[in-house]
Design a protein around this motif. Structure first.
Motif, short mmCIF file in Angstrom:
data_model
loop_
_atom_site.label_atom_id
_atom_site.label_comp_id
_atom_site.label_asym_id
_atom_site.label_seq_id
_atom_site.Cartn_x
_atom_site.Cartn_y
_atom_site.Cartn_z
N SER A 137 -70.12 31.76 -18.21
CA SER A 137 -70.29 32.18 -16.82
C SER A 137 -71.61 32.89 -16.60
O SER A 137 -72.14 32.91 -15.49
CB SER A 137 -69.14 33.10 -16.38
N SER A 138 -72.16 33.50 -17.65
CA SER A 138 -73.37 34.30 -17.52
C SER A 138 -74.57 33.57 -18.12
O SER A 138 -74.57 33.22 -19.31
CB SER A 138 -73.20 35.65 -18.22
N ALA A 139 -75.60 33.40 -17.33
CA ALA A 139 -76.83 32.77 -17.82
C ALA A 139 -77.54 33.64 -18.86
O ALA A 139 -78.43 33.14 -19.56
CB ALA A 139 -77.76 32.48 -16.65
N ALA A 140 -77.13 34.89 -19.00
CA ALA A 140 -77.77 35.77 -19.98
C ALA A 140 -77.51 35.31 -21.41
O ALA A 140 -78.24 35.72 -22.33
CB ALA A 140 -77.28 37.21 -19.80
N VAL A 141 -76.51 34.47 -21.64
CA VAL A 141 -76.28 34.00 -23.01
C VAL A 141 -77.23 32.87 -23.39
O VAL A 141 -77.37 32.55 -24.57
CB VAL A 141 -74.82 33.54 -23.23
N LEU A 142 -77.87 32.25 -22.43
CA LEU A 142 -78.66 31.05 -22.72
C LEU A 142 -79.82 31.30 -23.69
O LEU A 142 -80.04 30.49 -24.60
CB LEU A 142 -79.17 30.44 -21.42
N PRO A 143 -80.58 32.40 -23.57
CA PRO A 143 -81.64 32.63 -24.56
C PRO A 143 -81.09 32.78 -25.99
O PRO A 143 -81.74 32.35 -26.95
CB PRO A 143 -82.30 33.93 -24.08
N LEU A 144 -79.90 33.36 -26.13
CA LEU A 144 -79.29 33.48 -27.45
C LEU A 144 -78.99 32.10 -28.03
O LEU A 144 -79.20 31.85 -29.24
CB LEU A 144 -78.01 34.30 -27.37
N LEU A 145 -78.50 31.21 -27.19
CA LEU A 145 -78.17 29.87 -27.66
C LEU A 145 -79.43 29.09 -28.03
O LEU A 145 -79.46 28.38 -29.04
CB LEU A 145 -77.38 29.12 -26.59
N ARG A 146 -80.48 29.25 -27.23
CA ARG A 146 -81.73 28.55 -27.52
C ARG A 146 -82.28 28.99 -28.89
O ARG A 146 -82.70 28.16 -29.70
CB ARG A 146 -82.76 28.85 -26.44
N GLN A 147 -82.28 30.29 -29.12
CA GLN A 147 -82.81 30.79 -30.38
C GLN A 147 -81.96 30.32 -31.55
O GLN A 147 -82.47 29.94 -32.61
CB GLN A 147 -82.89 32.32 -30.36
#
Length: 455
Positions: free
Chosen positions: A243-253
Motif C-alpha cells: 500500500s505504501s510507495a515507501a517500500v519501493l526503494p527497498l525492493l529496488r535495492q
C-alpha cells in the motif's frame, strides 16, 4: 442454464484481441479446451463454430492469486460457490485461495485435505491453494509443498484470527530457511508489530485516526527485516498488498543485490484514496490501509516501471455486522471493524477505469492482472491468448459504463467501497477451457482444483 453442448472446435473473432505481442484483430481457434491457433482476423472462417465479438475486446482470463474464500469454517463470510461465481462474473478464471480465515487453516496436510474436499461441486472457475507458514508448523511445510500448494503465506503482525498466528523475526528466519531448501515461494503480509503497537490508536469513525494507526513505517520496517532475512537464507519472497510507495526503494535495492523478491499491489490502492474515504464508512477499511493521492500516484508510476509482479484483489470479505457500518446500524468505528475489501467481481473494471484515465492500455491491464500473476505462481497454461494455453477467455466491453450496485454482485455479502461508483468496462462473457461460464442459479460449476507445477 448451461445451454447447448460446446462444439469441439470454436472460433472467437475480435477486432481487439489482447495478445502477448499486443492488441490486434484476430481469430482465436479453440479446440478441446485449449487455444489451438491465433489467426489473422477473418482467417478462421470455416475452422469451427464462429462467435464474432465485433469490437468487444478479447482478453485472457484474469488470474487472481490473492483471494480469501473462508470455507470451511467461516462460509458465512464467503464460500467457494459464491466467490467463484463472482470471479467468473468479473472475468477471473483462476483464483488462488489464501490459507487463513477458513477453519481449519491450510497449515497442515489435514487442513489442506479438508479444504480441498470443501470445494467439491462448487467451483465455477479453476482454483489453487496457498499453504500457511505459522509458528511451529515447520515440519508441515515439506508435505504441503509436495501436495501442490503454490507457496506459503505468513504474517509479520497479528492476522486478525487466532488460528493463524504471526511469525516473530526469529521464526521468520527458520521458516525462510526451510522454504529456501524446498525452493518454495514465501508470500508475506509485511507490517511491523512494534511500529503498529507504538502508533496512536484512537477508536472511532474518523478515517484519519485509523490511517495514523497503520503508518507507512510499519510496512517499511517489516519489509526491511524480511529482505534482510531473505538475503541470509536465499529464500524467494513476495510482498503482499503493498500500500505504501515507501517500500519501493527497498525492493529496488534488494533486487540489485540479487535478492529474489517480487511484490504486488491491489485495485483499492490504485483506485481509492484516503482523501475520499467518508468518516464512518468502514467498507473502506483494509490492512494495510488505503493511503493518500500522492502515494497512489507513486504506485501507478511503479506499475508503469514494471516494479510490481501483479495486481490482485486481496478479496477479504466478512459478514456485514463485522464491518460495523452505520447504514446497517453499526458504530462506524474503524478500529472495531473487520479489515478487508470485497472486490473480486469488480477488480477489472475498477483498474481499467483508472488505467484508461492515466493513459494505459488493455495490454497493460492484462500484464498486471493475468500474465503477471500466472507467471508469479508458475501457471504456464494460464494468462495469455497463445497456442497451447487453456482457453480461459473474457469478452470485455472497455467502453461500457455502469454504476456499482452491491445487490447485483455475486459475493456472499453485498458490502463494497465501490457502491454507487461509476466504473467503465463490463465483462460480457467468460470462457473456462472453452466453455461459457454460466453463473445463474441453475448453472453447473465446471472449475477444478489446480496444483503447483501444472504445465
Amino acid at each position: 442454464m448451461n445451454g447447448s453442448p460446446t462444439p469441439a472446435t470454436q472460433v472467437l473473432r475480435s477486432r481487439r484481441a489482447v495478445l502477448p505481442e499486443g492488441e490486434r484483430p484476430a481469430d482465436v481457434v479453440l479446440r478441446d479446451g485449449r487455444i489451438a491457433a491465433v489467426l489473422p482476423h477473418g482467417a478462421g472462417e470455416g475452422a469451427g463454430e464462429l462467435t464474432d465479438l465485433g469490437g468487444l475486446a478479447l482478453l485472457p482470463g484474469l488470474v487472481d492469486t490473492h483471494v480469501h474464500v473462508n470455507e470451511p469454517g467461516r462460509t458465512a463470510w464467503e464460500g467457494f460457490a459464491s466467490a467463484t461465481r463472482a470471479a467468473a462474473a468479473g472475468g477471473v478464471t483462476t483464483v488462488v485461495d489464501m490459507p487463513l480465515n477458513s477453519v481449519p487453516p491450510t497449515t497442515t496436510p489435514h487442513g489442506l485435505e479438508v479444504k480441498r474436499k470443501a470445494t467439491d461441486g462448487q467451483l465455477f472457475v479453476d482454483l489453487g491453494l496457498w499453504g500457511g507458514a505459522v509458528p511451529d508448523n515447520t515440519a508441515d511445510l515439506e508435505p504441503l509443498h509436495g501436495a501442490g500448494v503454490f507457496g506459503f503465506k505468513s504474517f509479520l503482525a497479528p492476522s486478525g484470527v487466532d488460528e493463524f498466528p504471526h511469525l516473530t523475526q526469529d521464526q521468520l528466519e527458520v521458516t525462510l530457511a526451510e522454504l529456501a531448501r524446498l525452493d518454495a515461494l514465501a508470500i508475506i503480509h509485511a507490517e511491523d508489530p512494534g511500529v503498529l503497537d507504538a502508533a496512536p490508536h484512537r477508536p472511532g469513525p474518523h478515517y484519519a485516526d485509523f490511517l495514523a494507526s497503520r503508518p507507512a513505517t510499519a510496512e517499511t520496517a517489516a519489509v526491511a527485516g524480511l529482505l534482510a532475512a531473505a538475503r541470509r537464507t536465499g529464500a524467494r519472497v513476495h510482498i503482499l498488498h503493498v500500500s505504501s510507495a515507501a517500500v519501493l526503494p527497498l525492493l529496488r535495492q534488494a533486487r540489485a543485490d540479487g535478492v529474489r523478491v517480487t511484490a504486488e499491489t491491489c485495485p483499492h490502492y490504485l483506485t481509492l484514496a484516503a482523501e475520499e474515504v467518508p468518516d464512518g464508512d468502514t467498507a473502506f477499511k483494509c490492512c494495510p490501509p488505503i493511503r493518500d493521492e500522492a502515494n497512489r500516484d507513486l504506485l501507478w508510476q511503479a506499475l508503469a516501471d514494471g516494479e510490481f509482479a501483479a495486481v490482485v484483489s486481496d478479496h477479504s470479505p466478512s459478514t456485514p455486522d463485522l464491518k460495523h457500518l452505520p447504514r446497517l446500524g453499526g458504530s462506524g468505528d474503524f478500529a472495531a471493524a473487520w479489515g478487508g475489501i470485497a472486490s473480486l467481481q469488480l477488480g477489472l473494471p475498477a483498474v481499467w477505469t483508472e488505467a484508461r484515465r492515466r493513459g494505459f492500455a488493455l495490454v497493460d491491464v492484462v500484464r498486471w492482472m493475468s500474465s503477471g500473476p500466472a507467471a508469479l505462481v508458475g501457471l504456464g497454461r494460464k494468462g495469455a491468448i497463445a497456442p497451447g494455453h487453456d482457453a480461459d477467455l473474457v469478452a470485455f466491453d472497455p467502453d461500457a459504463a455502469f454504476a456499482v450496485d452491491p445487490g447485483a454482485l455475486h459475493h456472499r455479502n453485498p458490502v463494497t467501497p465501490y457502491a454507487g461508483r461509476t466504473l467503465t468496462g463490463a465483462v460480457r462473457t467468460t470462457w473456462l477451457r472453452g466453455r461459457v461460464v454460466a453463473v445463474d442459479a441453475d448453472a453447473e460449476p465446471r472449475g477444478r482444483i489446480i496444483v503447483r507445477g501444472e504445465a
